[in-house]
Design a protein around this motif. Sequence first.
Motif, PDB file in Angstrom:
ATOM      1  N   PHE A 195       5.123   5.260   3.013  1.00 27.62           N
ATOM      2  CA  PHE A 195       4.468   6.392   3.070  1.00 27.62           C
ATOM      3  C   PHE A 195       5.558   7.424   2.347  1.00 27.62           C
ATOM      4  O   PHE A 195       6.563   7.391   2.121  1.00 27.62           O
ATOM      5  CB  PHE A 195       4.416   6.866   4.756  1.00 27.62           C
ATOM      6  CG  PHE A 195       3.380   6.230   5.377  1.00 27.62           C
ATOM      7  CD1 PHE A 195       1.981   6.760   5.391  1.00 27.62           C
ATOM      8  CD2 PHE A 195       3.546   4.931   5.718  1.00 27.62           C
ATOM      9  CE1 PHE A 195       1.045   5.995   6.073  1.00 27.62           C
ATOM     10  CE2 PHE A 195       2.696   4.149   6.404  1.00 27.62           C
ATOM     11  CZ  PHE A 195       1.452   4.555   6.510  1.00 27.62           C
ATOM     12  N   SER A 196       4.798   8.680   1.931  1.00 30.07           N
ATOM     13  CA  SER A 196       5.475   9.833   1.390  1.00 30.07           C
ATOM     14  C   SER A 196       6.512  10.226   2.405  1.00 30.07           C
ATOM     15  O   SER A 196       6.160  10.285   3.645  1.00 30.07           O
ATOM     16  CB  SER A 196       4.344  10.733   0.714  1.00 30.07           C
ATOM     17  OG  SER A 196       3.939  11.602   1.733  1.00 30.07           O
TER      18      SER A 196
ATOM     19  N   SER B  37       3.468  -4.372  10.061  1.00 32.58           N
ATOM     20  CA  SER B  37       3.435  -3.967  11.199  1.00 32.58           C
ATOM     21  C   SER B  37       5.009  -3.581  12.001  1.00 32.58           C
ATOM     22  O   SER B  37       4.927  -3.186  13.153  1.00 32.58           O
ATOM     23  CB  SER B  37       2.223  -4.404  12.086  1.00 32.58           C
ATOM     24  OG  SER B  37       1.151  -4.738  11.657  1.00 32.58           O
ATOM     25  N   VAL B  38       5.701  -3.883  11.095  1.00 35.15           N
ATOM     26  CA  VAL B  38       7.104  -3.561  11.910  1.00 35.15           C
ATOM     27  C   VAL B  38       7.934  -2.422  11.230  1.00 35.15           C
ATOM     28  O   VAL B  38       7.782  -2.836   9.831  1.00 35.15           O
ATOM     29  CB  VAL B  38       8.046  -4.841  11.884  1.00 35.15           C
ATOM     30  CG1 VAL B  38       9.441  -4.567  12.238  1.00 35.15           C
ATOM     31  CG2 VAL B  38       7.524  -5.870  12.722  1.00 35.15           C
TER      32      VAL B  38
ATOM     33  N   PHE C  64       6.934   0.126   6.312  1.00 34.57           N
ATOM     34  CA  PHE C  64       6.619  -1.057   7.371  1.00 34.57           C
ATOM     35  C   PHE C  64       6.392  -2.305   6.541  1.00 34.57           C
ATOM     36  O   PHE C  64       6.041  -2.451   5.628  1.00 34.57           O
ATOM     37  CB  PHE C  64       5.244  -0.899   7.951  1.00 34.57           C
ATOM     38  CG  PHE C  64       5.116   0.414   8.867  1.00 34.57           C
ATOM     39  CD1 PHE C  64       5.305   0.257  10.356  1.00 34.57           C
ATOM     40  CD2 PHE C  64       4.918   1.650   8.494  1.00 34.57           C
ATOM     41  CE1 PHE C  64       5.260   1.268  11.053  1.00 34.57           C
ATOM     42  CE2 PHE C  64       4.751   2.774   9.126  1.00 34.57           C
ATOM     43  CZ  PHE C  64       5.237   2.683  10.656  1.00 34.57           C
TER      44      PHE C  64
ATOM     45  N   LEU D 236      -3.934   7.035  -2.138  1.00 31.25           N
ATOM     46  CA  LEU D 236      -3.920   5.699  -1.944  1.00 31.25           C
ATOM     47  C   LEU D 236      -3.992   4.655  -2.844  1.00 31.25           C
ATOM     48  O   LEU D 236      -4.456   5.026  -4.037  1.00 31.25           O
ATOM     49  CB  LEU D 236      -5.033   5.359  -0.858  1.00 31.25           C
ATOM     50  CG  LEU D 236      -5.456   6.297   0.472  1.00 31.25           C
ATOM     51  CD1 LEU D 236      -6.740   6.050   0.716  1.00 31.25           C
ATOM     52  CD2 LEU D 236      -4.285   5.847   1.518  1.00 31.25           C
TER      53      LEU D 236
ATOM     54  N   TYR E  69       0.831   5.279   0.468  1.00 33.55           N
ATOM     55  CA  TYR E  69       0.093   6.481   1.029  1.00 33.55           C
ATOM     56  C   TYR E  69       0.695   7.810   0.647  1.00 33.55           C
ATOM     57  O   TYR E  69       2.060   8.194   0.789  1.00 33.55           O
ATOM     58  CB  TYR E  69       0.422   6.324   2.641  1.00 33.55           C
ATOM     59  CG  TYR E  69      -0.074   4.995   3.083  1.00 33.55           C
ATOM     60  CD1 TYR E  69      -1.656   4.668   3.314  1.00 33.55           C
ATOM     61  CD2 TYR E  69       0.642   3.941   3.480  1.00 33.55           C
ATOM     62  CE1 TYR E  69      -2.292   3.646   3.860  1.00 33.55           C
ATOM     63  CE2 TYR E  69       0.109   2.825   3.949  1.00 33.55           C
ATOM     64  CZ  TYR E  69      -1.287   2.637   4.130  1.00 33.55           C
ATOM     65  OH  TYR E  69      -1.734   1.473   4.690  1.00 33.55           O
TER      66      TYR E  69
ATOM     67  N   HIS F 139       7.654  -1.344  17.288  1.00 33.70           N
ATOM     68  CA  HIS F 139       8.568  -2.448  16.971  1.00 33.70           C
ATOM     69  C   HIS F 139       9.350  -2.188  15.643  1.00 33.70           C
ATOM     70  O   HIS F 139       9.004  -1.552  14.677  1.00 33.70           O
ATOM     71  CB  HIS F 139       7.643  -3.851  16.457  1.00 33.70           C
ATOM     72  CG  HIS F 139       7.202  -4.632  17.394  1.00 33.70           C
ATOM     73  ND1 HIS F 139       7.641  -5.930  17.549  1.00 33.70           N
ATOM     74  CD2 HIS F 139       6.382  -4.404  18.580  1.00 33.70           C
ATOM     75  CE1 HIS F 139       7.137  -6.357  19.049  1.00 33.70           C
ATOM     76  NE2 HIS F 139       6.556  -5.274  19.411  1.00 33.70           N
ATOM     77  N   LEU F 140      10.744  -2.415  15.667  1.00 32.42           N
ATOM     78  CA  LEU F 140      11.591  -2.134  14.637  1.00 32.42           C
ATOM     79  C   LEU F 140      12.302  -3.050  14.225  1.00 32.42           C
ATOM     80  O   LEU F 140      12.435  -4.376  14.800  1.00 32.42           O
ATOM     81  CB  LEU F 140      12.735  -1.218  15.316  1.00 32.42           C
ATOM     82  CG  LEU F 140      12.529  -0.009  15.916  1.00 32.42           C
ATOM     83  CD1 LEU F 140      13.574   0.666  16.586  1.00 32.42           C
ATOM     84  CD2 LEU F 140      11.492   1.079  15.022  1.00 32.42           C
TER      85      LEU F 140
ATOM     86  N   THR G 272       0.800  -1.149  -0.014  1.00 30.20           N
ATOM     87  CA  THR G 272      -0.033   0.044   0.124  1.00 30.20           C
ATOM     88  C   THR G 272       1.009   1.246   0.074  1.00 30.20           C
ATOM     89  O   THR G 272       1.879   1.454   0.813  1.00 30.20           O
ATOM     90  CB  THR G 272      -0.978  -0.109   1.302  1.00 30.20           C
ATOM     91  OG1 THR G 272      -1.797  -1.411   1.288  1.00 30.20           O
ATOM     92  CG2 THR G 272      -1.841   1.041   1.091  1.00 30.20           C
TER      93      THR G 272
ATOM     94  N   TYR H  86       8.302   6.632   5.791  1.00 25.49           N
ATOM     95  CA  TYR H  86       8.406   5.574   6.545  1.00 25.49           C
ATOM     96  C   TYR H  86       7.983   4.145   5.777  1.00 25.49           C
ATOM     97  O   TYR H  86       7.014   4.312   4.876  1.00 25.49           O
ATOM     98  CB  TYR H  86       7.272   5.736   7.732  1.00 25.49           C
ATOM     99  CG  TYR H  86       7.813   6.992   8.888  1.00 25.49           C
ATOM    100  CD1 TYR H  86       9.033   6.525   9.707  1.00 25.49           C
ATOM    101  CD2 TYR H  86       7.312   8.011   8.612  1.00 25.49           C
ATOM    102  CE1 TYR H  86       9.156   7.623  10.323  1.00 25.49           C
ATOM    103  CE2 TYR H  86       7.693   9.103   9.514  1.00 25.49           C
ATOM    104  CZ  TYR H  86       8.671   8.836  10.459  1.00 25.49           C
ATOM    105  OH  TYR H  86       9.315   9.805  11.357  1.00 25.49           O
TER     106      TYR H  86
ATOM    107  N   HIS I  41       2.969  -7.799   3.656  1.00 27.11           N
ATOM    108  CA  HIS I  41       2.260  -6.739   3.673  1.00 27.11           C
ATOM    109  C   HIS I  41       3.345  -5.615   3.781  1.00 27.11           C
ATOM    110  O   HIS I  41       3.917  -5.506   4.944  1.00 27.11           O
ATOM    111  CB  HIS I  41       0.977  -6.303   4.500  1.00 27.11           C
ATOM    112  CG  HIS I  41       0.585  -5.014   4.379  1.00 27.11           C
ATOM    113  ND1 HIS I  41      -0.076  -4.326   3.222  1.00 27.11           N
ATOM    114  CD2 HIS I  41       0.544  -3.919   5.321  1.00 27.11           C
ATOM    115  CE1 HIS I  41      -0.339  -3.233   3.451  1.00 27.11           C
ATOM    116  NE2 HIS I  41       0.001  -2.929   4.683  1.00 27.11           N
ATOM    117  N   VAL I  42       3.609  -4.719   2.733  1.00 29.60           N
ATOM    118  CA  VAL I  42       4.362  -3.495   2.967  1.00 29.60           C
ATOM    119  C   VAL I  42       3.629  -2.256   2.900  1.00 29.60           C
ATOM    120  O   VAL I  42       2.830  -2.081   1.763  1.00 29.60           O
ATOM    121  CB  VAL I  42       5.337  -3.593   1.823  1.00 29.60           C
ATOM    122  CG1 VAL I  42       6.336  -2.575   1.997  1.00 29.60           C
ATOM    123  CG2 VAL I  42       6.146  -5.027   1.940  1.00 29.60           C
ATOM    124  N   GLY I  43       3.805  -1.515   3.624  1.00 32.96           N
ATOM    125  CA  GLY I  43       3.099   0.073   3.832  1.00 32.96           C
ATOM    126  C   GLY I  43       4.088   1.051   3.386  1.00 32.96           C
ATOM    127  O   GLY I  43       5.141   1.067   4.244  1.00 32.96           O
TER     128      GLY I  43
END
Lengths: 116, 584
Positions: free
Chosen positions: A80-81, A55-56, A52, A21, A9, A95-96, A7, A50, A76-78
């Motif tokens: 962000f701009s 969720s990490v 992810f 999106l 963003y 979590h990292l 995803t 960022y 799943h990879v998220g």
Amino acid sequence: MPTINVTLYGDIAQYGSGKQLATLDLDLPQDANIGLLLERIRLPSEERGYLFVNSVLHDVPGLNASHNDPLKDGDHVGIFSISHMWPYQYRQGIHLSDTLKAALEEKGVMKNTYRE
Amino acid sequence: MARKILRIKMDDLSYKYEEVPSKWAKWGGRGLTSNIVAEEVDPTCHPLGPNNKLVIAPGWVSGTPAAPSSGRTSFGGKSPLTGGIKESNSGGTSSQKIAKLGLAAIILEGMPKDSKWYVLVITKDGVKFEEANDLLGKGMYEVDEILWKKYPNKPAIIGIGMVGEKKLSNAGISVNDPENKPGRYAGRGGLGAVMGARGVKAIVVDDTGGPGVEIANMDLFKTGRKKLTDAITSHDLTKPGGGLNSYGTNVLMNIINEAGGLPTRNFSAGYFEGASKISGEMIAETVEKRGGGMTGHGCHTGCIIKCSNIYPDEDGNDLVSPVEYETAMSLGSNCGIDDLDYIAKMTYQCDDLGLDTIEAGNTIAVYMDSGALEFGDKEGALSLFDEIRQMTPLGRILGQGVKATAEAFGVFRVPTIKGQSMPAYEPRAIKGIGVTYATTPMGADHTAGYTIAPEIAGVGGKVDPLSDEGKSELSLTFQAATAFIDSTGYCLFIAFPILDIPEGWAGMAESVAGVTGQSITGDDVISIGKEILKVERDFNTRAGFTAADDRPPEFMRYEKLPPHNEVWTVSDKALDEVFAWVNS
């Protein structure tokens, strides 16, 4: 061949044919990693904020700590701009990934961005 | 002209202007409200009784020429929700107008003997007490409209909705925005009920002809103002077209969700599958698609960040302003609702009735958790506001907030600290914020501990910025910095640029020093902030608070939060360390 759900963003959604999106399912080679995924969607490093995986947190604006992190089928990879904010007080203790943790320990300061 | 305190006595409908005592002369905003409350309010009093007071104070720089994003008004008193000291601040039009009347603070005390309701009209000529019985039962949209028609010069309107009239614990205080909409709230802590208990439906503030704000050192003020303005307008998050300007505070929805820290279905999960549908990105797409509403809206004159939005309905007409991240969490993910239109409709109801959106949404989530309503039932959730509007027994319970609703419906998963429900960051996933939630004198509050630059905090160096170590010290430092910023009148969002741009940090302090004439530099910020925290903690101690009140709710210690399946692990000892210095 692993399939990765991604995803995007913010304005980088244009790299997935979206406006703000975009969600994609990408088939990548067995030895896929984040660097390869970014290449596949043609997202320049300087536009990535960022990042992810499941969720990490794997990467932050201005660092490229995650490119060799492997991906597996169903991940799943998220992404962000760079204009997305995330104040420190709202991320302290999350979590990292191990590679990001090592990179941040080396930097040793709290920054919203590590871009020059 | 030196600043004055305007003391309004509702028991005999009188008022007087007082010199600011030397002990309070150094304070503005939160620093002033908390010092006045700590000294003038009995900590053991009933919050709705005659011995509580509502204190209203603009920040140090509010009302000064072109101080960027400086329109915050602090409201203080003993909280009906927490039973402790409360400062809740709001954007909107009131701060600058109060300051330009030469007022450091307004103290509202006593209760009308005739049980009537009043509108207080404050101008340069004094205070008029006008009967307000015709406004009773009216929502804030109509109240603002009526009062702008009645009074000239587009005054600031500080008001309460029906929930405040009924003195329910989730009553916020509304401030109108430049378009005269009521969506700016000092929402947290139930201070709207404290205002209602004084018999005041609304306060009209017209600064026409006021003396303005005295500036002790204009050159220093201008120097600081420029540094701060440059920092805000050059930082990726706060500059025009930056994250806040483009997506509002709801820019955080997808990030927090991706991190597994988004409160979902009454704090039973940290990931919501419908998060992107209620996010800032979706608001931006909706505004573009519907051809109405806007992003990049300013909540007060002089804001250069403009993080507010106006959400449009399906026909492109303005529906409500703003839809913020905390609101989208509480009325959205935490209720399992993934429909922005319904979240906007519920936000409108909150703004009209006079409810804090965070507490209202979390209350509905607790009600859903009881089994009375399915998670995700958006029609059912919206209909609950009719119950509140009609003040049915159910509506009155819901209007009391999360804790009361959980008690009424037998729910053990109660996401509150000191009686106030948690904002949009799950402490099991984001443990640092949990330390601040637990220990701030305000009850669970996401704005209580904003980041500052590590070299200024003295906790930087090679400390791992994301480890579990040092959370207590960091939380205290963040809380102190926030207490300072809450006293300036500046919006807390200046914290982002001044974290990364040291000149901005110095500029903030210099602009305050320029206005007040005090010797304040960036190095003084933490110590001044700690003075405020000490006063607030002391009030709470005198009110009966103990270390047991500085704890997250029990269920977080044993219920594992998906997707990371974590529980709260920070020790009680670490929590007690945050304010150990106050008692030592």
